[in-house]
Structures are given as C-alpha cells and as structure tokens.
Design a protein around this motif. Sequence first.
Motif, PDB file in Angstrom:
ATOM      1  N   VAL A 124       0.854  -1.188   0.000  1.00  7.60           N
ATOM      2  CA  VAL A 124       0.000   0.000   0.000  1.00  7.60           C
ATOM      3  C   VAL A 124       0.889   1.237   0.000  1.00  7.60           C
ATOM      4  N   GLN A 125       0.645   2.130  -0.959  1.00  8.88           N
ATOM      5  CA  GLN A 125       1.417   3.367  -1.055  1.00  8.88           C
ATOM      6  C   GLN A 125       0.457   4.552  -1.085  1.00  8.88           C
ATOM      7  N   LEU A 126       0.602   5.465  -0.137  1.00  6.93           N
ATOM      8  CA  LEU A 126      -0.208   6.677  -0.075  1.00  6.93           C
ATOM      9  C   LEU A 126       0.648   7.847  -0.521  1.00  6.93           C
ATOM     10  N   GLY A 127       0.269   8.466  -1.631  1.00  4.65           N
ATOM     11  CA  GLY A 127       1.048   9.572  -2.178  1.00  4.65           C
ATOM     12  C   GLY A 127       2.443   9.127  -2.553  1.00  4.65           C
ATOM     13  N   ASP A 128       3.449   9.876  -2.109  1.00  9.30           N
ATOM     14  CA  ASP A 128       4.836   9.561  -2.434  1.00  9.30           C
ATOM     15  C   ASP A 128       5.547   8.801  -1.311  1.00  9.30           C
ATOM     16  N   SER A 129       4.782   8.334  -0.327  1.00  8.93           N
ATOM     17  CA  SER A 129       5.399   7.600   0.776  1.00  8.93           C
ATOM     18  C   SER A 129       5.916   6.242   0.300  1.00  8.93           C
ATOM     19  N   VAL A 149      -3.370   7.532   8.752  1.00 10.21           N
ATOM     20  CA  VAL A 149      -3.512   8.730   7.921  1.00 10.21           C
ATOM     21  C   VAL A 149      -2.642   9.827   8.522  1.00 10.21           C
ATOM     22  N   THR A 150      -1.718  10.338   7.738  1.00  8.63           N
ATOM     23  CA  THR A 150      -0.811  11.392   8.221  1.00  8.63           C
ATOM     24  C   THR A 150      -0.906  12.662   7.395  1.00  8.63           C
ATOM     25  N   GLN A 207      -5.436  12.647  -2.178  1.00  6.71           N
ATOM     26  CA  GLN A 207      -4.231  11.823  -2.171  1.00  6.71           C
ATOM     27  C   GLN A 207      -4.446  10.603  -3.059  1.00  6.71           C
ATOM     28  N   ARG A 208      -3.351  10.133  -3.632  1.00  5.52           N
ATOM     29  CA  ARG A 208      -3.389   8.922  -4.452  1.00  5.52           C
ATOM     30  C   ARG A 208      -3.055   7.718  -3.587  1.00  5.52           C
ATOM     31  N   LEU A 209      -3.918   6.705  -3.629  1.00  6.79           N
ATOM     32  CA  LEU A 209      -3.653   5.441  -2.939  1.00  6.79           C
ATOM     33  C   LEU A 209      -3.413   4.368  -3.988  1.00  6.79           C
ATOM     34  N   ARG A 210      -2.248   3.771  -3.941  1.00  6.07           N
ATOM     35  CA  ARG A 210      -1.903   2.717  -4.902  1.00  6.07           C
ATOM     36  C   ARG A 210      -1.715   1.402  -4.152  1.00  6.07           C
ATOM     37  N   ILE A 211      -2.350   0.338  -4.658  1.00 11.59           N
ATOM     38  CA  ILE A 211      -2.242  -0.989  -4.046  1.00 11.59           C
ATOM     39  C   ILE A 211      -1.576  -1.921  -5.051  1.00 11.59           C
ATOM     40  N   TYR A 212      -0.333  -2.333  -4.741  1.00 11.29           N
ATOM     41  CA  TYR A 212       0.412  -3.268  -5.587  1.00 11.29           C
ATOM     42  C   TYR A 212       0.041  -4.704  -5.213  1.00 11.29           C
ATOM     43  N   LEU A 213      -0.288  -5.512  -6.203  1.00  8.31           N
ATOM     44  CA  LEU A 213      -0.600  -6.923  -5.985  1.00  8.31           C
ATOM     45  C   LEU A 213       0.671  -7.732  -6.250  1.00  8.31           C
TER      46      LEU A 213
END
Length: 279
Positions: free
Chosen positions: A215-220, A251-252, A257-263
């Motif tokens: 799970v990636q939120l934004g550029d984190s 949530v920080t 914000q973009r949420l990306r979920i890599y499988l």
Amino acid sequence: MATPELIAKSKNSPQARFLSVSEALSSEGTMVKSDADVEMPIWIEALTPIRNFSKEAKDNEFCQVKTENDSFVASATPINNVWHAPYVGPMWSRVGTIHLKKGENHLRITDLKTDARIDQIFLGLYPPFVKEPRQRIPASHYQNMQGGVQRIEGLGYTDGVLVLPFDTPSYQQENIKAAPYTEYELDLQAGDATIEIRTLPTLHVYDSRDIRYAVQLGDSAPAIFSIHEGDFTAEWRWNVLRGYASRSIPVTVTGRQRLRIYLLDPGVVLQEVLIHSPQ
C-alpha cells in the motif's frame, strides 16, 4: 428497555472509554483516570483458542486482567461448532468488573494465551456499537491500473479485483514498481485516522510463495503486508468468520491523495478500501 433505574445508573456512571490494547499488554499497563471511586464493567473483543466445547469458564481462560485493586481471569465459551467457537455470543464479551480508585489507575492484561488475540478493550455499562467507516470505496472503483488486473463480478461480498493468470510472477521490494496495481483518489479529512484495505481471506496459491500486497499513499514508501495465515490460527479463524482479511495504514496527510495498491503475489483478491475516523 430503558428503565428509570437504568437511565439513572447511566447518568451516574463515569465516562465510557476504549483502552489501548498495546498499552494494556505492556509491562506498565494502560493508565485510566477516574474522578471518583467507582466500579466499571470491562468488555474485551477477543478471538480465543479452540481447545474444546466445554461451557466451563475454567476450560476457556485466555488472559488475566489486573489493576491495583483487582485481578481476575477472563474466559470465553465456545458455541456449538468450530466457526462460532471463538466468541461468547456477540463479539464483545463482558469479562468482569474492575474497581477504579479516584485518580490514576493502571490496567494490565497478562498471561495472554499464545493463540489468542485481543482486538479492543472497553470500559462501560454496555459494549459499543460498531462504528461505520467515514467512507467505503469498492476495490473495483479504481481510477488507474497496471498489469493483468481484472474485475470479477460477484467474487466475494463485492466485486473482486485480482491478477490473472495465477502463474503471474511474484514481486519484491526491489522491483515493486513493475508489479500490477490499482489506484484510487482519496479525499482525506483532518479527522481521518486510518485507511483499511480488505481482501478475501485467501490462502497462498503456491507453497513456495507468500500472499502479499503493498500500500502506497502519495509519495510515501510502499508498506508491504502479508495476509497468509496457517489453518486454525486466531487470525485465520477470525478472517473466515467475518469474510475478509484486513490491514491498515495510519492517515498522516489531508486533502486529495493517491492510494496505490500493488498486488505482489497471485491469489490476492481486493474487496474494498475504508477510511476510518478515530473510535
């Protein structure tokens, strides 16, 4: 039924509250402030080991609850079959009553059985109602995707999102950007606390592989989670009982914000994304 006696008791009772599970399990315990000397029911939402189908409390003990003034054993009783055995009736179980002295009190949970799990602790006359998330986003409502991502209508309790075929390679941290993903646009608010990802409680497809997503939120930096559990572990039984596996990130940030979920492994079936406010 709300009798006059019950209403009076509620008005005179101290404020109901959740307690930190991690603090309660620590050596110092969790601190509970009270304005007076009172007694408070304590409720524990716990998944307990299946040892037998005995209705006796002594056969189903799973932890000890301690304060400066009290110490007792918490128990749960199985119900009829393996799927419902982890719980005593409803999810919340009243395990006892603790005496709070005026001022600071420290509550500790000790001797937790190795195959038991405590999810929440609550002080109050009655257990809390389940709080709905602020927002639910079906996994199939993604804005962007990469790789062999497919939406399967009716797979799970919403339309499932997964990667096919099942001989898709696994991905690691070093090549995570090449992995299939789905992407969602979130509108985060100041009161939001966590983002929860729910998947079907599937097992790994191959013995030599895990069952992971990131799970990636934004550029984190992406946070990698495994949902693989062995048969009859506490988490596996809870996942089967409720119909999903769950992982969360805090949530920080706020705003869009973009949420990306890599499988990362074949077999992960995304169901929904939830945004939660604090309890």
